[in-house]
Structure formats: C-alpha cells, structure tokens
Design a protein around this motif. Structure first.
Motif, PDB file in Angstrom:
ATOM      1  N   GLN A  98      51.527  82.720 -34.645  1.00 30.98           N
ATOM      2  CA  GLN A  98      51.723  83.109 -33.251  1.00 30.98           C
ATOM      3  C   GLN A  98      51.362  84.571 -33.022  1.00 30.98           C
ATOM      4  OE1 GLN A  98      55.124  80.253 -31.368  1.00 30.98           O
ATOM      5  NE2 GLN A  98      55.875  81.914 -32.634  1.00 30.98           N
ATOM      6  N   VAL A  99      51.551  85.403 -34.034  1.00 34.27           N
ATOM      7  CA  VAL A  99      51.229  86.819 -33.882  1.00 34.27           C
ATOM      8  C   VAL A  99      49.719  87.021 -33.848  1.00 34.27           C
ATOM      9  CG1 VAL A  99      51.314  89.074 -34.998  1.00 34.27           C
ATOM     10  CG2 VAL A  99      53.364  87.660 -34.899  1.00 34.27           C
ATOM     11  N   PHE A 100      48.974  86.454 -34.814  1.00 39.94           N
ATOM     12  CA  PHE A 100      47.546  86.768 -34.841  1.00 39.94           C
ATOM     13  C   PHE A 100      46.740  85.988 -33.802  1.00 39.94           C
ATOM     14  CE2 PHE A 100      47.240  83.424 -38.259  1.00 39.94           C
ATOM     15  CZ  PHE A 100      46.181  82.679 -37.762  1.00 39.94           C
ATOM     16  N   THR A 101      47.272  84.873 -33.273  1.00 43.23           N
ATOM     17  CA  THR A 101      46.582  84.179 -32.179  1.00 43.23           C
ATOM     18  C   THR A 101      47.048  84.657 -30.812  1.00 43.23           C
ATOM     19  OG1 THR A 101      48.215  82.376 -32.142  1.00 43.23           O
ATOM     20  CG2 THR A 101      46.266  82.090 -33.556  1.00 43.23           C
ATOM     21  N   ARG A 102      48.122  85.432 -30.785  1.00 45.15           N
ATOM     22  CA  ARG A 102      48.662  85.964 -29.540  1.00 45.15           C
ATOM     23  C   ARG A 102      48.999  84.859 -28.551  1.00 45.15           C
ATOM     24  NH1 ARG A 102      44.369  90.971 -28.572  1.00 45.15           N
ATOM     25  NH2 ARG A 102      44.254  91.605 -30.727  1.00 45.15           N
ATOM     26  N   SER A 103      49.478  83.747 -29.045  1.00 43.63           N
ATOM     27  CA  SER A 103      49.843  82.623 -28.184  1.00 43.63           C
ATOM     28  C   SER A 103      50.851  81.752 -28.922  1.00 43.63           C
ATOM     29  CB  SER A 103      48.606  81.800 -27.803  1.00 43.63           C
ATOM     30  OG  SER A 103      47.986  81.260 -28.960  1.00 43.63           O
ATOM     31  N   ALA A 104      51.498  80.887 -28.175  1.00 40.31           N
ATOM     32  CA  ALA A 104      52.479  79.984 -28.770  1.00 40.31           C
ATOM     33  C   ALA A 104      51.798  79.026 -29.745  1.00 40.31           C
ATOM     34  CB  ALA A 104      53.213  79.207 -27.683  1.00 40.31           C
ATOM     35  N   ALA A 105      52.513  78.678 -30.805  1.00 37.14           N
ATOM     36  CA  ALA A 105      51.971  77.748 -31.805  1.00 37.14           C
ATOM     37  C   ALA A 105      53.114  76.952 -32.415  1.00 37.14           C
ATOM     38  CB  ALA A 105      51.217  78.515 -32.890  1.00 37.14           C
TER      39      ALA A 105
ATOM     40  N   PHE B 196      50.197  71.088 -37.251  1.00 37.62           N
ATOM     41  CA  PHE B 196      50.115  72.365 -36.561  1.00 37.62           C
ATOM     42  C   PHE B 196      49.329  72.191 -35.264  1.00 37.62           C
ATOM     43  CE2 PHE B 196      46.649  72.195 -39.676  1.00 37.62           C
ATOM     44  CZ  PHE B 196      45.536  72.441 -38.894  1.00 37.62           C
ATOM     45  N   GLN B 197      49.645  73.046 -34.314  1.00 37.72           N
ATOM     46  CA  GLN B 197      48.929  73.104 -33.039  1.00 37.72           C
ATOM     47  C   GLN B 197      48.935  74.554 -32.579  1.00 37.72           C
ATOM     48  OE1 GLN B 197      49.487  69.976 -30.033  1.00 37.72           O
ATOM     49  NE2 GLN B 197      49.921  71.575 -28.549  1.00 37.72           N
ATOM     50  N   MET B 198      47.778  75.072 -32.145  1.00 36.28           N
ATOM     51  CA  MET B 198      47.665  76.491 -31.827  1.00 36.28           C
ATOM     52  C   MET B 198      46.584  76.718 -30.781  1.00 36.28           C
ATOM     53  SD  MET B 198      45.979  77.424 -35.526  1.00 36.28           S
ATOM     54  CE  MET B 198      45.541  79.116 -35.174  1.00 36.28           C
ATOM     55  N   LEU B 199      46.450  77.982 -30.352  1.00 33.44           N
ATOM     56  CA  LEU B 199      45.443  78.375 -29.367  1.00 33.44           C
ATOM     57  C   LEU B 199      45.524  77.507 -28.115  1.00 33.44           C
ATOM     58  CD1 LEU B 199      42.426  79.060 -31.755  1.00 33.44           C
ATOM     59  CD2 LEU B 199      43.846  80.753 -30.591  1.00 33.44           C
ATOM     60  N   ASP B 200      46.740  77.475 -27.557  1.00 35.33           N
ATOM     61  CA  ASP B 200      46.976  76.725 -26.316  1.00 35.33           C
ATOM     62  C   ASP B 200      46.626  75.256 -26.446  1.00 35.33           C
ATOM     63  OD1 ASP B 200      47.777  79.067 -25.022  1.00 35.33           O
ATOM     64  OD2 ASP B 200      45.720  79.576 -24.514  1.00 35.33           O
ATOM     65  N   GLY B 201      46.805  74.699 -27.628  1.00 38.54           N
ATOM     66  CA  GLY B 201      46.527  73.285 -27.838  1.00 38.54           C
ATOM     67  C   GLY B 201      45.085  72.960 -28.125  1.00 38.54           C
TER      68      GLY B 201
ATOM     69  N   PHE C 284      38.818  83.832 -34.380  1.00 39.23           N
ATOM     70  CA  PHE C 284      40.211  83.586 -34.061  1.00 39.23           C
ATOM     71  C   PHE C 284      41.115  83.465 -35.288  1.00 39.23           C
ATOM     72  CE2 PHE C 284      37.838  82.049 -30.369  1.00 39.23           C
ATOM     73  CZ  PHE C 284      38.423  82.828 -29.396  1.00 39.23           C
ATOM     74  N   TYR C 285      40.524  83.338 -36.457  1.00 37.11           N
ATOM     75  CA  TYR C 285      41.314  83.379 -37.681  1.00 37.11           C
ATOM     76  C   TYR C 285      41.073  84.696 -38.415  1.00 37.11           C
ATOM     77  CZ  TYR C 285      42.668  78.381 -37.551  1.00 37.11           C
ATOM     78  OH  TYR C 285      43.214  77.168 -37.226  1.00 37.11           O
ATOM     79  N   PHE C 286      39.899  84.828 -39.035  1.00 35.68           N
ATOM     80  CA  PHE C 286      39.663  85.929 -39.970  1.00 35.68           C
ATOM     81  C   PHE C 286      39.738  87.296 -39.294  1.00 35.68           C
ATOM     82  CE2 PHE C 286      36.761  82.748 -42.378  1.00 35.68           C
ATOM     83  CZ  PHE C 286      37.888  82.079 -42.837  1.00 35.68           C
TER      84      PHE C 286
ATOM     85  N   ARG D 250      50.813  82.984 -46.781  1.00 36.24           N
ATOM     86  CA  ARG D 250      51.889  82.864 -45.795  1.00 36.24           C
ATOM     87  C   ARG D 250      51.363  83.048 -44.367  1.00 36.24           C
ATOM     88  NH1 ARG D 250      55.183  85.814 -48.166  1.00 36.24           N
ATOM     89  NH2 ARG D 250      54.876  87.821 -47.164  1.00 36.24           N
ATOM     90  N   THR D 251      50.337  83.886 -44.203  1.00 38.68           N
ATOM     91  CA  THR D 251      49.775  84.128 -42.872  1.00 38.68           C
ATOM     92  C   THR D 251      49.228  82.847 -42.256  1.00 38.68           C
ATOM     93  OG1 THR D 251      49.200  86.400 -43.488  1.00 38.68           O
ATOM     94  CG2 THR D 251      48.062  85.473 -41.588  1.00 38.68           C
ATOM     95  N   PHE D 252      48.643  81.975 -43.078  1.00 40.13           N
ATOM     96  CA  PHE D 252      48.030  80.748 -42.562  1.00 40.13           C
ATOM     97  C   PHE D 252      49.036  79.623 -42.316  1.00 40.13           C
ATOM     98  CE2 PHE D 252      44.121  82.668 -44.252  1.00 40.13           C
ATOM     99  CZ  PHE D 252      43.227  82.381 -43.237  1.00 40.13           C
ATOM    100  N   ILE D 253      50.162  79.610 -43.015  1.00 38.85           N
ATOM    101  CA  ILE D 253      51.063  78.463 -42.908  1.00 38.85           C
ATOM    102  C   ILE D 253      52.376  78.788 -42.206  1.00 38.85           C
ATOM    103  CG2 ILE D 253      50.079  77.491 -45.017  1.00 38.85           C
ATOM    104  CD1 ILE D 253      52.802  78.202 -46.371  1.00 38.85           C
ATOM    105  N   SER D 254      52.605  80.051 -41.840  1.00 43.17           N
ATOM    106  CA  SER D 254      53.847  80.441 -41.187  1.00 43.17           C
ATOM    107  C   SER D 254      53.667  80.434 -39.672  1.00 43.17           C
ATOM    108  CB  SER D 254      54.287  81.834 -41.651  1.00 43.17           C
ATOM    109  OG  SER D 254      55.273  82.372 -40.791  1.00 43.17           O
TER     110      SER D 254
END
Length: 359
Positions: free
Chosen positions: A259-266, A276-281, A348-350, A250-254
């Motif tokens: 947004q919580v573990f990358t500390r940015s909008a996703a 999916f799009q993350m880490l400021d694009g 940025f993931y693990f 769930r952590t990888f697909i939610s």
C-alpha cells in the motif's frame, strides 16, 4: 466475475478507430523531462528582486537533474516528477558593489508540497557578508518557490490533454497548437527506460532494469474462453536493489508495504495460496510458491486481460554484498500486452519501491 464482453460495462473493451488503449485501462506514460528542463530553466532565470538592499537576479542555472512523466492508469492521470536544482545569483548593492551566490533546491518532487521544498541560499565562498543575502533568503526563496509552483501547475494543465483518450463514440481531444512542437520533442523515441538511460544529464538514476531480448511468443494453453487458446509471450527483467533479500521479500508480500509503494489501497495475503489485489483493482492474483527471502511465484493478471487468464510470474532474489539482485520471469502474457506489462512492472513495482523506500 463478469465474463469477457458481458456484465459490468467497465470490463467491456470498447472499439476505437485506432485500436489504442481502449477505455484507458492500460498503463500509458509520456516522458516530459525535456520540456520540463526547458521550462524550469526559463522560470528560474526570470527571477529578479529589488529592495532597499539593492537588486538581485538569477543569472545561470548550473544544475538541473531529474525527470518528469505523466501516467494514465484506468482513465486517471498521475504526475511524477523529481528534480534537483542549482542556480547562481548576482546581486548589486545600493552602493553599487556586486555579490554572487547560489540557490539550491534538493527535493522538487510529486511527493512534496511547495511549502515542504528545501530551498537554501548562500554566498560564494570568496564573498563578504552582505544584506543582499538576507533579501535572497526572505524574498528570493519565496519567489523561487512561486515559480516552481508555476512549473507544477503548467505541467499538470498543459499536458493533461491527450493522455485520456476518447472512446469510440467521443471526439478525440484537441491538442493546443502552441504545445505540439514541445510535446513532439519531449516524447520518447523508444521505450521509456531506454530513452532515460541515454539522457543521463537530465535524470536521477532510479532504475537499472534490463530488458530481455524479443519476447518469446507461442499459442499458450490458457484460454480466454473454454477451448479457445490465445497467443502468449514471455519476457524477463533484472533489477538491483540497495537492500537485503529479506527486506525486499517482505516488500512484495506485505500488505502494508504494498500500500505504501503503490500509494493506494491493497489487499495482500502473503501466504502460499494467498490472494492479492492492488492498484485500484487493476492488478490481482495469487501467490503459488513462497520461499522466504529467496523466491516468490505468483499467478498475476491485469484487469483488461481475457477473463480468468493469468500470467505466471517468478521473482528470484540473490544477495550480492549490500545489494539484492532480482530476476523476474513473466510468462503467459497475452500477445500484444507484453510492452505495457513490462513497463507496468518497471514503473509501478521496481521504480516505485526504489523511490519510496530508498532501495
């Protein structure tokens, strides 16, 4: 989407004389743990107090465990640090009697403000009560908090230069002369994970990532432009998390978890075919296969890769008692990008998931 070398200038890779980290789009990281430990020790040993109760000073740093690093992503600097500290103090009362005690700081971290630091002061077990303890709890805690704030300020000010590289038409930033020797000794000799594993007395264990052997390279079929193949590489990573497979899945697909573990909008659509799009694009892709709690497969790319070129990423989850083993295979990475991609996944993931969720 802009073509490679066309359109939005933020997508255009400019030339640099050294060919390094053009436009600052790549993940780059500097380990400053050694420098941090020296500075923290010096700052703490400079703490001394004087009051009607007597005189108190920190005399020894008995415990100093943690790490500090500076990361450059898309031309922005991010400072990561996490330390646990213990120091001994010696007090002399106004009547000349000596007392000993300790100061503990358990949560000096980039996630906590100075006002949120947990600083505890105590007397050694064989010491009788003394007004010096009250002096330490009132004034001593404030002074410890002040020097730890100075550490954070100096970390951010003294090591900012040189992390944001100049473009081709800009001069290289100069490095202050009084920092060169310190920076040289604090930079990792090899990759970040290896150097941290070899200096256990100076780190908090956050990752068990194991690198694969030399990446396998070939001329992959995925083109940067139609009909123009590029060389690609494959690498593997393994990691162990202190959680169940369903929680990790769930952590990888939610979107909420990402947004919580990358500390940015996703934006994350956790379905097969979902994008999916993350880490400021900087990172985007698509889920190609999802087996709940067991496997996640995706097309994955970093923003500066050749237009429309994706790597294939497979995450296998295996329950092992109260732990979950994750095996990752990443194929189709453009040659020359494997190290930054490997380090990006580790950082940025693990490691981010472990730090944020306590896995």
């Amino acid at each position: 989407m802009a073509k490679w070398g066309e359109g939005d200038p933020r997508w255009i890779v400019e030339q640099r004389a050294d060919g390094t980290n053009v436009n600052n789009w790549h993940w780059t990281e500097r380990d400053v743990s050694s420098w941090s430990s020296v500075l923290l020790r010096d700052l703490l040993l400079g703490v001394s107090l004087k009051g009607p109760e007597g005189v108190v000073e920190l005399t020894e740093v008995d415990g100093l465990e943690g790490e500090s690093s500076i990361n450059n992503r898309r031309g922005k600097l991010f400072f990561f640090y996490e330390w646990r500290l213990r120091a001994s103090w010696l007090g002399t009362s106004s009547s000349g009697v000596k007392f000993r005690g300790t100061v503990d700081v358990s949560n000096l971290s980039d996630e906590n403000d100075m006002d949120d630091l947990d600083i505890s002061v105590s007397l050694c077990k064989d010491q009788p009560d003394t007004p010096l303890l009250g002096l330490m709890k009132k004034t001593g805690v404030q002074e410890v908090r002040r020097v730890l704030g100075e550490f954070v300020h100096r970390l951010k000010s003294e090591f900012s230069e040189g992390m944001i590289l100049a473009k081709a038409d800009q001069p290289e930033p100069s490095e202050p002369q009084n920092q060169k020797d310190q920076i040289q000794t604090s930079r990792p000799q090899t990759q970040i994970q290896t150097s941290r594993a070899q200096t256990q007395n100076n780190q908090i264990q956050t990752s068990r990532a194991q690198k694969s052997s030399t990446p396998r390279c070939s001329s992959g079929p995925a083109p940067s432009l139609p009909g123009v193949p590029i060389k690609t590489c494959t690498f593997n990573l393994t990691e162990t998390f202190q959680t169940s497979p369903d929680e990790l899945y769930r952590t990888f697909i939610s979107q909420e978890f990402v947004q919580v573990f990358t500390r940015s909008a996703a934006r994350v659509d956790g379905r097969r075919g979902g994008q999916f799009q993350m880490l400021d694009g900087s990172v985007r892709g698509e889920f190609t296969q999802l087996v709940p709690n067991r496997r996640i497969e995706m097309r994955w790319r970093f923003r500066t890769w050749p237009s429309e070129h994706y790597a294939s990423v497979s995450l296998e989850l295996e329950e092992r008692g109260d732990e979950t083993a994750l095996r990752m295979e990443c194929g189709g990475v453009p040659e020359g990008e494997e190290e930054s991609t490997r380090e990006g996944w580790t950082r940025f993931y693990f490691r981010a998931i472990k730090q944020v969720f306590g896995y």
